[in-house]
Enzyme design. Structure first.
Site, PDB file in Angstrom:
ATOM      1  CG  HIS A  78      -2.019   0.993   1.194  1.00 47.93           C
ATOM      2  ND1 HIS A  78      -3.127   0.844   0.393  1.00 47.93           N
ATOM      3  CD2 HIS A  78      -2.189   2.168   1.853  1.00 47.93           C
ATOM      4  CE1 HIS A  78      -3.943   1.882   0.560  1.00 47.93           C
ATOM      5  NE2 HIS A  78      -3.389   2.698   1.433  1.00 47.93           N
ATOM      6  CG  HIS A 127     -10.556   3.693   2.432  1.00 49.65           C
ATOM      7  ND1 HIS A 127     -11.209   3.847   3.619  1.00 49.65           N
ATOM      8  CD2 HIS A 127      -9.232   3.797   2.734  1.00 49.65           C
ATOM      9  CE1 HIS A 127     -10.343   4.057   4.602  1.00 49.65           C
ATOM     10  NE2 HIS A 127      -9.140   4.028   4.082  1.00 49.65           N
TER      11      HIS A 127
END
Length: 736
Positions: free
Chosen positions: A44, A90
């Site tokens: 990430h 998200h």
């Protein structure tokens, strides 16, 4: 460290990673240091699997003020002003806790924008779910997820006073185990007042502002860098909890702060929280930093340095202030009832030194942390076979379907019918700048009061197409958002991307990623729309099942004549409707909506884009709209000509009759670079003259008027079509 292998597994670190850490530190790391490496080297944060394919993206143009590498990209929109924008995912948090995950996704992207010194003025979203029309547990679950995500997006955006003006959504089986929630925000900034995430100047104070730090979101970056399994419910503590009212205060406090010459740099505490913000700020400047973690405002008792560094509590910023300005900064944040604490200072050591009640608890060289971060060249399939097990589309059988039945079913499909149930939960008119909101079809438009211009923005990705041909699908996504902006009379200037893919440990997924990146590069280069920001989301996989490759693209463009925005509604009786398309590119059924619902498979031949034709189309639309030659225009997208014409007529509340025989292929086939134009007869010759020396063909297909939709051999009263179009989505959500 006891149970080293278990600790490394918990932190998603390989033995090879651990040996690099030993090399960097020259000793064994403690738990705090290991946690920091784990977060910063997560997929990430480090982009370790994707970085090599992102190199080569076109990122520069005369109008690009800031490309990738900062909190968001910035383009010049004239009059001394810039548009600041970015899109991020998200996905994992929203699947675990749909309301909180979606809400904090919106909050996070907004902070990226106003951290640059901009006031946030618009948001879009791209959301994807499994089949919500199913009457089984899967359908029920995804209706629940959809309700939660929409409520989260609306709840946070509405409280922030930022209009959510557009978006897209799709429903495919591949998202049953992994929904996608991509959030886009855009802000306006003066070009000479852009702020950056840097920490420099020896002795300058490092100041923490915003909410207190809690244990929510602990390990979120690492969680987002892994696949899901049946045990994903246990990940709920990794999902952040947002408070839009606090974020609103933080936004206003930061904008007040920016008006005064008090700071060197500022950074949002996003993924990996205090860890990423501090290391990135110091790393960009080649500085060092000392931080006293016991001075961090804490929400819970008994918190540890490990938790403080890795918590992803929301609504927090890290500031590098100018020495001597501390009192004034504290005064500003106190006025807005926000925490503000001096927690450290900038040094020239090149190291991050962390203290806990005056005892050093971690020391890490900053540059090597990023410079020696793993860059993985994962195996890439040279001959992917994932489509081999899927039967090919039986086009002959598809064409035997009754057009009327197909039309009625597609109009009822969640891809086509109006999504008022969704977008009416979003405040689209707050700030009074919205010209074209959600529900109008095509690009959304806002007015920029500061320079008198308009901004068009759109988000798109046809994931079924990307599944069949990732390179072509990515090219067409870039073209689609630019076409949408051109259909408003604007000119697309830049894009941001959110690259959502399955597990990078699957060589075929890495092939999909590589091919998609190449498609984006090719399209952006030809169409002159550089990539100014973006995000990569991998490991969108559950129990070994990967999502369709979904490189979501959002485009932004300037509309010089804000009072001359082109409509997408057909509404004047007597107007003639023409199809404008690339010559020689015929609509196909591969990846099409009609194949999804009526074919045995959507694996079939696809229509490929000619980017030079696409560019000519954009330029034509700009000139034709400037000369006032077009009354309305709409893209032919999912569902083909029949559904594009129908939606434009429904939104304009007028009937239509086609003037030529239309085959099943012409009605429902799909292809890029094809639009419908509403033209007054006296303007036709001038339109034709603008198309000379092009590869675009103009064909009359219909005339507006009456109370009936008569499209080929399809007939439906306009009143009935209106009822289906505007009520069906709510029926799906509320009655199943």
């Amino acid at each position: 460290m006891e149970n080293l292998s278990q600790v490394l597994k918990q932190h998603k670190l390989a033995q090879e990673d651990y040996h690099k850490i030993l090399s960097i530190l020259g000793r064994e790391p403690n738990l705090v240091e290991l946690g920091i490496f784990s977060a910063m080297w997560s997929e990430h944060c480090s982009y370790k699997s994707s970085k090599i394919y992102l190199n080569g993206f076109p990122t520069r143009a005369p109008w690009v003020l800031q490309g990738p590498g900062e909190n968001a990209g910035v383009i010049d929109i004239g009059g001394g002003y810039g548009a600041v924008f970015k899109m991020e995912s998200h996905n994992h948090p929203s699947f675990i806790e749909p309301y909180a995950g979606a809400a904090t996704g919106v909050g996070g992207i907004m902070r990226d924008i106003f951290t640059m010194g901009a006031r946030v003025v618009a948001s879009l979203n791209s959301i994807r779910f499994g089949d919500i029309t199913k009457k089984d547990s899967i359908g029920a679950k995804h209706r629940y997820l959809l309700r939660g995500v929409v409520a989260g997006i609306g709840g946070y955006g509405n409280c922030m006073g930022v209009p959510t003006i557009g978006g897209e959504m799709s429903f495919e089986p591949s998202y049953e185990g992994n929904i996608l929630v991509n959030a886009f925000s855009l802000g306006i900034v003066k070009n000479d007042e852009i702020f950056y995430g840097k920490a420099e100047g020896i002795g300058n104070p490092v100041i923490y502002v915003g909410s207190k730090t809690g244990r929510d979101g602990l390990g979120g970056a690492v969680m987002s860098s892994d696949s899901f399994s049946e045990d994903s419910k246990s990940l709920r503590p990794t999902v952040q909890v947002g408070d839009p009212f606090t974020e609103k205060l933080l936004l206003e406090a930061c904008l007040e702060l920016f008006k005064q010459d008090l700071i060197v740099g500022i950074q949002d505490m996003g993924a990996a929280g205090l860890t990423s913000s501090s290391f990135e700020m110091a790393g960009r400047s080649g500085s060092g930093m000392v931080m006293h973690l016991d001075k961090v405002p804490m929400r819970e008792e008994g918190m540890t340095p490990y938790e403080l560094m890795l918590s992803e509590s929301q609504e927090r910023m890290l500031i590098c202030a100018k020495k001597g300005c501390e009192a004034r900064i504290i005064e500003i944040f106190s006025k807005w009832e926000l925490d503000c604490a001096i927690i450290g200072e900038v040094t020239n050591s090149g190291k991050m030194e962390l203290f806990w009640y005056n005892e050093k608890c971690a020391e890490i060289p900053i540059a090597p942390l990023s410079e020696k971060a793993p860059v993985l060249e994962r195996p890439v399939s040279k001959n992917p076979h994932y489509l081999d097990s899927i039967v090919s589309l039986d086009e002959k059988s598809l064409r035997t379907q009754e057009s009327q039945k197909v039309f009625e079913s597609l109009l009822k499909s969640p891809e086509i019918c109006d999504k008022a149930w969704v977008y009416t939960q979003y405040d689209s008119t707050v700030q009074t700048n919205t010209i074209i909101p959600s529900g109008a079809g095509g690009a959304s438009v806002i007015r920029v009061k500061e320079n008198g211009k308009g901004l068009g923005m759109s988000v798109a990705c046809q994931s079924r197409l990307c599944y069949l041909n990732p390179r072509e699908g990515a090219k067409q996504a870039v073209a689609k958002v630019g076409r949408d902006i051109s259909l408003r009379g604007g000119r697309a200037l830049a894009i941001t991307d959110c690259l959502n893919f399955g597990s990078p440990e699957n060589p075929e997924v890495m092939w999909q990623f590589k091919e998609s990146c190449e498609g984006i590069k090719e399209a952006c280069k030809t169409l002159n729309t550089p990539v100014v920001s973006g995000n990569v989301s991998l490991y969108n996989q559950t129990n070994g099942k990967d999502i369709y490759p979904t490189p979501s693209i959002a485009g932004v463009g300037v509309i010089d004549a804000v009072n001359n925005v082109l409509s997408s509604h057909f509404k004047e009786a007597g107007l003639e409707i023409y199809r404008l398309a690339s010559q020689g590119i015929q609509p196909k059924f591969g990846a099409s909506l009609v194949a999804k619902y009526f074919g045995n498979s959507f694996k079939g031949e696809i229509a490929k884009i000619n980017l030079q034709d696409e560019l000519f189309l954009w330029n034509f639309l700009n000139v034709a709209n400037e000369y006032g030659l077009l009354k309305a225009a709409v893209d032919i997208y999912q569902g083909g000509l029949a559904l594009a014409l129908t939606k434009a007529c429904i939104r304009g509340n007028i009937g239509v009759t086609t003037t030529k025989k239309l085959s099943f292929d012409e009605l429902f086939g799909e292809a890029p670079t094809q639009i419908l134009l509403a033209i007054e007869s006296q303007n036709l010759e001038r339109v034709i003259s603008l198309l000379k020396n092009s590869n675009l063909s103009l064909t009359k297909v219909a005339i507006l008027g009456g109370e009936t939709l008569q499209i080929g051999d399809i007939t439906m009263p306009l009143h009935n079509a209106n009822q289906i179009f505007y009520q069906q989505f709510q029926n799906i959500i509320e009655t199943l």
